[in-house]
Design a protein around this motif. Structure first.
Motif, PDB file in Angstrom:
ATOM      1  N   GLN A 292       0.772  -1.184   0.123  1.00  0.00           N
ATOM      2  CA  GLN A 292      -0.118   0.157   0.091  1.00  0.00           C
ATOM      3  C   GLN A 292       0.772   1.255  -0.029  1.00  0.00           C
ATOM      4  O   GLN A 292       2.122   1.311   0.429  1.00  0.00           O
ATOM      5  CB  GLN A 292      -1.037  -0.022   1.327  1.00  0.00           C
ATOM      6  CG  GLN A 292      -1.854  -1.282   1.502  1.00  0.00           C
ATOM      7  CD  GLN A 292      -2.542  -1.295   2.769  1.00  0.00           C
ATOM      8  OE1 GLN A 292      -1.919  -1.115   3.732  1.00  0.00           O
ATOM      9  NE2 GLN A 292      -3.941  -1.083   2.617  1.00  0.00           N
TER      10      GLN A 292
ATOM     11  N   SER B 119       0.115   6.538   2.694  1.00  0.00           N
ATOM     12  CA  SER B 119      -1.148   7.140   3.271  1.00  0.00           C
ATOM     13  C   SER B 119      -2.141   6.124   3.528  1.00  0.00           C
ATOM     14  O   SER B 119      -2.852   6.267   4.601  1.00  0.00           O
ATOM     15  CB  SER B 119      -1.535   8.122   2.341  1.00  0.00           C
ATOM     16  OG  SER B 119      -1.795   7.664   1.023  1.00  0.00           O
ATOM     17  N   GLU B 120      -2.175   5.196   2.856  1.00  0.00           N
ATOM     18  CA  GLU B 120      -3.062   4.115   2.881  1.00  0.00           C
ATOM     19  C   GLU B 120      -2.935   3.274   4.223  1.00  0.00           C
ATOM     20  O   GLU B 120      -3.763   2.773   4.893  1.00  0.00           O
ATOM     21  CB  GLU B 120      -3.139   3.298   1.461  1.00  0.00           C
ATOM     22  CG  GLU B 120      -3.981   3.933   0.280  1.00  0.00           C
ATOM     23  CD  GLU B 120      -3.565   3.133  -0.748  1.00  0.00           C
ATOM     24  OE1 GLU B 120      -2.662   2.298  -0.826  1.00  0.00           O
ATOM     25  OE2 GLU B 120      -4.507   3.402  -1.723  1.00  0.00           O
ATOM     26  N   ARG B 121      -1.727   2.907   4.250  1.00  0.00           N
ATOM     27  CA  ARG B 121      -1.158   2.146   5.434  1.00  0.00           C
ATOM     28  C   ARG B 121      -1.382   2.922   6.701  1.00  0.00           C
ATOM     29  O   ARG B 121      -1.821   2.253   7.697  1.00  0.00           O
ATOM     30  CB  ARG B 121       0.632   2.209   5.336  1.00  0.00           C
ATOM     31  CG  ARG B 121       0.810   0.777   4.543  1.00  0.00           C
ATOM     32  CD  ARG B 121       2.315   0.717   4.440  1.00  0.00           C
ATOM     33  NE  ARG B 121       2.870   0.606   5.792  1.00  0.00           N
ATOM     34  CZ  ARG B 121       4.284   1.192   6.224  1.00  0.00           C
ATOM     35  NH1 ARG B 121       4.934   1.441   5.328  1.00  0.00           N
ATOM     36  NH2 ARG B 121       4.628   0.711   7.320  1.00  0.00           N
TER      37      ARG B 121
ATOM     38  N   SER C  97      -5.346   2.773   7.518  1.00  0.00           N
ATOM     39  CA  SER C  97      -5.741   1.209   8.153  1.00  0.00           C
ATOM     40  C   SER C  97      -4.993   0.757   9.338  1.00  0.00           C
ATOM     41  O   SER C  97      -5.510  -0.110   9.863  1.00  0.00           O
ATOM     42  CB  SER C  97      -5.530   0.423   6.902  1.00  0.00           C
ATOM     43  OG  SER C  97      -4.180   0.099   6.456  1.00  0.00           O
TER      44      SER C  97
END
Length: 568
Positions: free
Chosen positions: A243, A246-248, A251
């Motif tokens: 990922q 920013s996506e990591r 989540s």
């Protein structure tokens, strides 16, 4: 001192204290000291604070409702008052008694606050990779408890191996099961999930994999939110997790809550946030204090994810001024961050605890030297220490004062004049003192080695006898701090600036004594980033017996380092 013991002679005590002053250079407590045994503890100092944490643990463990299973508390402490000693005391008791699991999140390692959730996930994974109470990591302790519960569910009379035995045999049993077309990890995961149907299957697999000496570091890396290679992910049957950062981060908190819920299912859990007084801000200008307190609020707000179990205590340590400012501007939020009660203010030394500090410091020193002192605080007396302690000094301030006082007392320890030692005797005494100090160094700490190397290279650059003399072809001109500091975040110790074959050279030095692959990899990545830090090449300093395992990312980094002219 027992009645049958005989006090050491004044001359022997004088010689020991002359060689090493046990109060000199009071320690600045760092993260590795929280996990290690590097300073004496005065149990009476701020006992109210540490006891309150243990009381909160009992309360959440006994609570019936889900919302009462999570509580939060705040310590307010000025710099130097000894807050890290209190945190170390809490960690040590949990480790010594197996009463709970400990997670330490040091915010001074959080270089980019826009990704604070992902950085906290790394803190959780690295903390649980620290040694627990059974001679294995905290991850492995939890994994062993998970396996034991699953085995008992299918066979109440089954013999359950100890955590250390389970770790020692895990890889052998796993390979044996694979030879029979069975998957030990899958069998355990499914058995545990039958008991807890809502638990994330991949999380279960990763935690069980921490029992493996061959692949455990890969599982910890995955649990920290770092991506695995396609092959490693396939071998462990875990998602690759490729990922964007920013996506990591988006989540991370949800996954951390799953980890905390799973861990607290088997043991009470203490999560401690420390070192919030850094000057780092995020892109919106929010300070470290604001970002961490907001994270704590969100953790407490996610309490519906902590189902049953033994409960979680979230402790945050802040400066009094920072807490007052936050409490004024974010009053509604402060109730969640300190839901257990009003913040507890850590106190300074007093007459009694000053005497205790001297006693525990000298006791450790005399025991190491094989000496027996006439009193626990010799050569000090109660009156002078009590008088000084009434001024309520900081512990670090007190240690500096004690070092000076001891040096002034040394000539009066023996009544008879002491012969001036010869040059040889002075050298031998200094050498023995240096060896004794080295033996007291916590090898898990990078700081002593970094400081010693930096000092030596500075002297090489300054002294006329060594100046402009090449060492392995490099003329050392200066020792410089590594910049930019934010990107380095303390991983590179310093850089040697000089000349090699008439050309300028800058060699980055990284002391990496950590035992887990995640931390070593973080240091290596800085060491290899020659462009950002203006380096010609890098040099790793690490004990040879601390192997860089082939299944660590660090092993590939090491090969890259040597290929680029660097060395270990």
């Amino acid at each position: 001192m027992s009645a049958s013991s005989k006090a050491s002679t004044a001359a022997d005590i004088f010689a020991a204290l002359t060689a090493i002053n046990p109060f000199e250079k009071p320690p600045i407590v760092r993260e590795q000291n929280i996990w290690g045994e590097s300073f004496p503890d005065v149990p009476a100092l701020n006992a109210v604070a540490s006891d309150s944490v243990f009381e909160a643990m009992k309360k959440v463990q006994a609570a019936d409702s889900t919302t009462e299973k999570v509580t939060s508390m705040v310590f307010t402490a000025e710099r130097g008052v000894g807050k890290s000693h209190v945190i170390r005391r809490i960690r040590h008791r949990l480790q010594a008694t197996s009463e709970g699991t400990f997670i330490y999140a040091s915010a001074d390692k959080y270089g980019d606050l826009d990704y604070v959730d992902a950085l906290f996930q790394q803190s959780v994974a690295e903390s649980l990779d620290q040694l627990g109470s059974e001679g294995v990591s905290q991850w492995q302790e939890i994994a062993a408890l998970m396996v034991a519960r699953a085995i008992r569910a299918s066979n109440a009379k089954a013999t359950i191996p100890a955590a250390r035995d389970l770790v020692g045999k895990f890889d052998q049993v796993y390979h044996s099961s694979r030879a029979k077309n069975k998957d030990l990890v899958s069998n355990f995961s499914q058995a545990i999930r039958r008991l807890k149907p809502n638990t994330d299957l991949y999380l279960l697999r990763a935690v069980i994999w921490t029992l493996s000496e061959e692949r455990g570091s890969l599982a910890v890396k995955w649990l920290a939110g770092e991506p695995l290679s396609a092959q490693d992910a396939a071998d462990l049957r875990l998602p690759v997790q490729r990922q964007a950062e920013s996506e990591r981060n988006a989540s991370a908190l949800s996954f951390v809550c799953k980890i905390l819920a799973l861990v607290s299912e088997y043991k009470p859990l203490v999560v401690c946030f420390d070192e919030l007084d850094t000057l780092v801000t995020n892109a919106d200008g929010h300070t470290t204090v604001m970002m961490i307190l907001d994270l704590v609020k969100r953790l407490v707000g996610a309490s519906d994810q902590f189902e049953g179990g033994n409960g979680i205590v979230i402790l945050t340590v802040v400066l009094p001024d920072s807490w007052r400012h936050f409490n004024i501007t974010k009053n509604a939020s402060s109730e969640k961050i300190s839901s257990y009660g009003k913040p507890i203010s850590l106190v300074y030394l007093n007459a009694d605890t000053t005497c205790d500090l001297v006693a525990v410091t000298l006791q450790k020193f005399y025991e190491k030297k094989g000496l027996i002192s006439p009193t626990p605080i010799y050569p000090f007396d109660v009156e002078e220490l009590s008088a000084y302690g009434k001024g309520k000094p900081f512990p670090r301030e007190a240690l500096t004062w004690l070092a000076t006082q001891l040096n002034e007392k040394l000539p009066s320890i023996v009544d008879t004049p002491v012969d001036t030692p010869s040059s040889k005797e002075r050298f031998e005494r200094a050498y023995e003192g240096a060896i004794a100090q080295f033996e007291e160094i916590n090898l898990d700490s990078n700081e002593p080695t970094s400081s010693a190397l930096s000092f030596c290279f500075q002297k090489i650059a300054e002294l006329s006898s060594t100046k402009d003399q090449p060492i392995e072809g490099v003329i050392v001109k200066a020792v410089e701090a590594v910049t930019p500091k934010r990107q380095n975040n303390g991983w590179l110790s310093f850089k040697i600036v000089g000349e090699e074959n008439g050309e300028p050279v800058a060699i980055g030095i990284a002391v990496l004594q950590q035992k887990n692959g995640l931390s070593v990899g973080a240091g290596f990545r800085r060491l290899l980033d020659t462009e950002t830090f203006g380096l010609s090449r890098g040099c790793l300093v690490r004990c040879r017996d601390r192997k860089i395992h082939r299944n660590w990312d660090s092993y590939a980094y090491y090969q890259q380092l040597t290929a680029n002219g660097g060395e270990w």
